[in-house]
Design a protein around this motif. Sequence first.
Motif, PDB file in Angstrom:
ATOM      1  N   GLN A 156       0.821  -1.209   0.000  1.00  0.00           N
ATOM      2  CA  GLN A 156       0.000   0.000   0.000  1.00  0.00           C
ATOM      3  C   GLN A 156       0.856   1.261   0.000  1.00  0.00           C
ATOM      4  O   GLN A 156       0.488   2.262  -0.615  1.00  0.00           O
ATOM      5  CB  GLN A 156      -0.913   0.000   1.225  1.00  0.00           C
ATOM      6  CG  GLN A 156      -1.861   1.181   1.322  1.00  0.00           C
ATOM      7  CD  GLN A 156      -2.579   1.202   2.654  1.00  0.00           C
ATOM      8  OE1 GLN A 156      -2.144   1.828   3.609  1.00  0.00           O
ATOM      9  NE2 GLN A 156      -3.682   0.489   2.720  1.00  0.00           N
ATOM     10  N   THR A 157       1.998   1.214   0.665  1.00  0.00           N
ATOM     11  CA  THR A 157       2.814   2.417   0.841  1.00  0.00           C
ATOM     12  C   THR A 157       4.012   2.493  -0.110  1.00  0.00           C
ATOM     13  O   THR A 157       4.219   3.511  -0.764  1.00  0.00           O
ATOM     14  CB  THR A 157       3.309   2.521   2.288  1.00  0.00           C
ATOM     15  OG1 THR A 157       3.981   1.307   2.654  1.00  0.00           O
ATOM     16  CG2 THR A 157       2.146   2.714   3.247  1.00  0.00           C
ATOM     17  N   SER A 173       3.267   3.197  -3.763  1.00  0.00           N
ATOM     18  CA  SER A 173       2.422   4.357  -4.033  1.00  0.00           C
ATOM     19  C   SER A 173       2.997   5.334  -5.058  1.00  0.00           C
ATOM     20  O   SER A 173       2.224   5.934  -5.820  1.00  0.00           O
ATOM     21  CB  SER A 173       2.089   5.091  -2.725  1.00  0.00           C
ATOM     22  OG  SER A 173       3.239   5.398  -1.984  1.00  0.00           O
ATOM     23  N   GLN A 219       1.975   3.851  -8.300  1.00  0.00           N
ATOM     24  CA  GLN A 219       0.522   3.945  -8.427  1.00  0.00           C
ATOM     25  C   GLN A 219       0.104   5.379  -8.743  1.00  0.00           C
ATOM     26  O   GLN A 219      -0.789   5.605  -9.567  1.00  0.00           O
ATOM     27  CB  GLN A 219      -0.123   3.460  -7.127  1.00  0.00           C
ATOM     28  CG  GLN A 219       0.076   1.970  -6.886  1.00  0.00           C
ATOM     29  CD  GLN A 219      -0.155   1.573  -5.437  1.00  0.00           C
ATOM     30  OE1 GLN A 219      -0.180   2.418  -4.540  1.00  0.00           O
ATOM     31  NE2 GLN A 219      -0.327   0.280  -5.198  1.00  0.00           N
ATOM     32  N   GLY A 220       0.742   6.350  -8.083  1.00  0.00           N
ATOM     33  CA  GLY A 220       0.446   7.747  -8.376  1.00  0.00           C
ATOM     34  C   GLY A 220       0.785   8.110  -9.805  1.00  0.00           C
ATOM     35  O   GLY A 220       0.036   8.833 -10.475  1.00  0.00           O
ATOM     36  N   GLY A 222      -3.743   0.894  -1.963  1.00  0.00           N
ATOM     37  CA  GLY A 222      -2.732   1.917  -2.245  1.00  0.00           C
ATOM     38  C   GLY A 222      -3.136   2.817  -3.402  1.00  0.00           C
ATOM     39  O   GLY A 222      -2.979   4.045  -3.339  1.00  0.00           O
ATOM     40  N   ILE A 223      -3.660   2.217  -4.473  1.00  0.00           N
ATOM     41  CA  ILE A 223      -4.109   3.006  -5.625  1.00  0.00           C
ATOM     42  C   ILE A 223      -5.201   3.978  -5.208  1.00  0.00           C
ATOM     43  O   ILE A 223      -5.175   5.170  -5.555  1.00  0.00           O
ATOM     44  CB  ILE A 223      -4.623   2.085  -6.748  1.00  0.00           C
ATOM     45  CG1 ILE A 223      -3.479   1.283  -7.360  1.00  0.00           C
ATOM     46  CG2 ILE A 223      -5.335   2.891  -7.843  1.00  0.00           C
ATOM     47  CD1 ILE A 223      -3.934   0.194  -8.314  1.00  0.00           C
ATOM     48  N   TYR A 269      -5.971   5.121  -2.157  1.00  0.00           N
ATOM     49  CA  TYR A 269      -5.579   6.122  -1.152  1.00  0.00           C
ATOM     50  C   TYR A 269      -4.848   7.295  -1.788  1.00  0.00           C
ATOM     51  O   TYR A 269      -5.242   8.454  -1.609  1.00  0.00           O
ATOM     52  CB  TYR A 269      -4.708   5.471  -0.074  1.00  0.00           C
ATOM     53  CG  TYR A 269      -4.584   6.328   1.167  1.00  0.00           C
ATOM     54  CD1 TYR A 269      -5.407   6.114   2.256  1.00  0.00           C
ATOM     55  CD2 TYR A 269      -3.666   7.370   1.233  1.00  0.00           C
ATOM     56  CE1 TYR A 269      -5.311   6.905   3.393  1.00  0.00           C
ATOM     57  CE2 TYR A 269      -3.565   8.173   2.351  1.00  0.00           C
ATOM     58  CZ  TYR A 269      -4.391   7.931   3.429  1.00  0.00           C
ATOM     59  OH  TYR A 269      -4.301   8.742   4.543  1.00  0.00           O
ATOM     60  N   VAL A 270      -3.786   7.024  -2.543  1.00  0.00           N
ATOM     61  CA  VAL A 270      -3.025   8.138  -3.122  1.00  0.00           C
ATOM     62  C   VAL A 270      -3.844   8.840  -4.197  1.00  0.00           C
ATOM     63  O   VAL A 270      -3.723  10.059  -4.389  1.00  0.00           O
ATOM     64  CB  VAL A 270      -1.668   7.668  -3.683  1.00  0.00           C
ATOM     65  CG1 VAL A 270      -0.797   7.105  -2.590  1.00  0.00           C
ATOM     66  CG2 VAL A 270      -1.832   6.662  -4.812  1.00  0.00           C
ATOM     67  N   THR A 328      -0.457  13.775  -7.089  1.00  0.00           N
ATOM     68  CA  THR A 328      -0.689  12.368  -6.754  1.00  0.00           C
ATOM     69  C   THR A 328       0.618  11.593  -6.672  1.00  0.00           C
ATOM     70  O   THR A 328       0.879  10.870  -5.703  1.00  0.00           O
ATOM     71  CB  THR A 328      -1.622  11.722  -7.789  1.00  0.00           C
ATOM     72  OG1 THR A 328      -2.827  12.490  -7.880  1.00  0.00           O
ATOM     73  CG2 THR A 328      -1.964  10.298  -7.396  1.00  0.00           C
ATOM     74  N   GLY A 366       2.656  10.135  -3.424  1.00  0.00           N
ATOM     75  CA  GLY A 366       3.038   8.727  -3.388  1.00  0.00           C
ATOM     76  C   GLY A 366       4.420   8.542  -2.799  1.00  0.00           C
ATOM     77  O   GLY A 366       4.658   7.618  -2.004  1.00  0.00           O
ATOM     78  N   TYR A 404       4.202   9.333   0.952  1.00  0.00           N
ATOM     79  CA  TYR A 404       3.424   8.315   1.675  1.00  0.00           C
ATOM     80  C   TYR A 404       4.283   7.103   2.026  1.00  0.00           C
ATOM     81  O   TYR A 404       3.943   6.343   2.938  1.00  0.00           O
ATOM     82  CB  TYR A 404       2.224   7.903   0.828  1.00  0.00           C
ATOM     83  CG  TYR A 404       1.199   7.069   1.560  1.00  0.00           C
ATOM     84  CD1 TYR A 404       0.680   7.474   2.788  1.00  0.00           C
ATOM     85  CD2 TYR A 404       0.721   5.882   1.005  1.00  0.00           C
ATOM     86  CE1 TYR A 404      -0.268   6.711   3.453  1.00  0.00           C
ATOM     87  CE2 TYR A 404      -0.222   5.118   1.656  1.00  0.00           C
ATOM     88  CZ  TYR A 404      -0.714   5.542   2.876  1.00  0.00           C
ATOM     89  OH  TYR A 404      -1.666   4.773   3.525  1.00  0.00           O
TER      90      TYR A 404
END
Length: 430
Positions: free
Chosen positions: A59-60, A63, A66-67, A115-116, A118-119, A348, A352, A355
């Motif tokens: 998740q972190t 990120s 993902q961002g 993770g996707i 959240y950020v 974003t 990431g 985060y």
Amino acid sequence: MNTPSAGTRWIQLGLGLIVMMTISSPQYVWTLFVKPFQATTGSGLPAVQVTFTLLIVLQTFFSPAQGWLIERFSAKGMIALGAALSGAGWAAASQIDSLYGLYATYGVLCGLGTGIVYVGIIGLMVRWFPERRGFAAGVVAAGYGMGAIATTFPISDMIAASGYRHALLVFGAILGVVGFIAALGLRPPQLGETPEIPADKVASAARDVPPKTMLKTPLFWLMFAMMAMMSTGGLMVVAQFAAFSKEFGVADALVFGFAALPFALTFDRVTNGLTRPFFGWVSDNVGRENTMAFAFALEACAIALLLAFRENAYAFALLSGVVFFAWGEIFSLFPSTLTDTFGTKHATTNYGFLYMAQGVGSLLGGPFAAMIHDAAGSWVPVFCIAIGLDLVTAALAWFVLKPARRAYLGVPVPAVPALAEPLAAKPLAA
């Protein structure tokens, strides 16, 4: 000043809140599934708990990628995909019988999906609310922090009535579908749909800084170190909460007619959610660093009092709520400060990278705190380290981050800064 049409951005905030709530349960109700997964896989507790570590790490630490994907492709599409992955992870986990199957479903799918989302949601909301970034980021972050309140008891009841597999399948489908549908209504703001930042509000970057450039600035790494320290200090208490409550002898004591530990956990979840929009709103009006210094020092005081009155069940339960209230605001203060400083275009992806500091905190706050306890035979050194990290970060916010941001943004530093002095945005040099 331009104004958004017919409350469009408030609808966006509401949709973002809903999606965040749908991805809250994989982290916050994990504890309900630990024993059933142990029985199914025939594995010990440490092996099963690797699933939770995978969830947080993916998740972190993923990120930034993902961002980048969210900014490169469709924010709506990627966030919808993330919500679907999170729900699918639960549904798939209901069918597995092996430890590695558990890692791949609950750990990997839910970790990547949450993770996707959240950020992506944070990145959108700080763009929709340029003059209320702290509040907007806090509202959606509260959805993640408090969303599981709505599912904890229904899931617990369904596990008791129909088994954990049925609960995972049903709630995985419900949360995945609801999050997917809500995400389809999300979009970034268009030109003229958001108000300009008033001159008497928080400082904001006059240019958008890409991640590659941001990562070369000492200012970013100062924020990263501060968030990592706050995450570590807070999680030293959060991750070991049940363990030290039992060692202090207050876990089963009655508080207002309830056992102290479950009462404290419920109360803490509420305060951990409420603090995010509250301190975000405060920071919109009195300045990010001023709010950080106060909130971080407040957590240090709350942990110190919790340690001093650790054998009093009422003090334990109530002060733990203050600890969470003074800790959870990092998830609204840091993303809004980052966007104020480095702009909105790459918000974003930039967040990431920041985060990832939460991932550092999760790795240090849990295992590191347990190692210190085992070496010292007491939780007191763990509490003292958490207090020290809080105080150091509060001092950094006031004495280092505040003048550093002013210098970076080209804002003159007054001779005697006032507590609530607004930061006026000024152009940056080319």
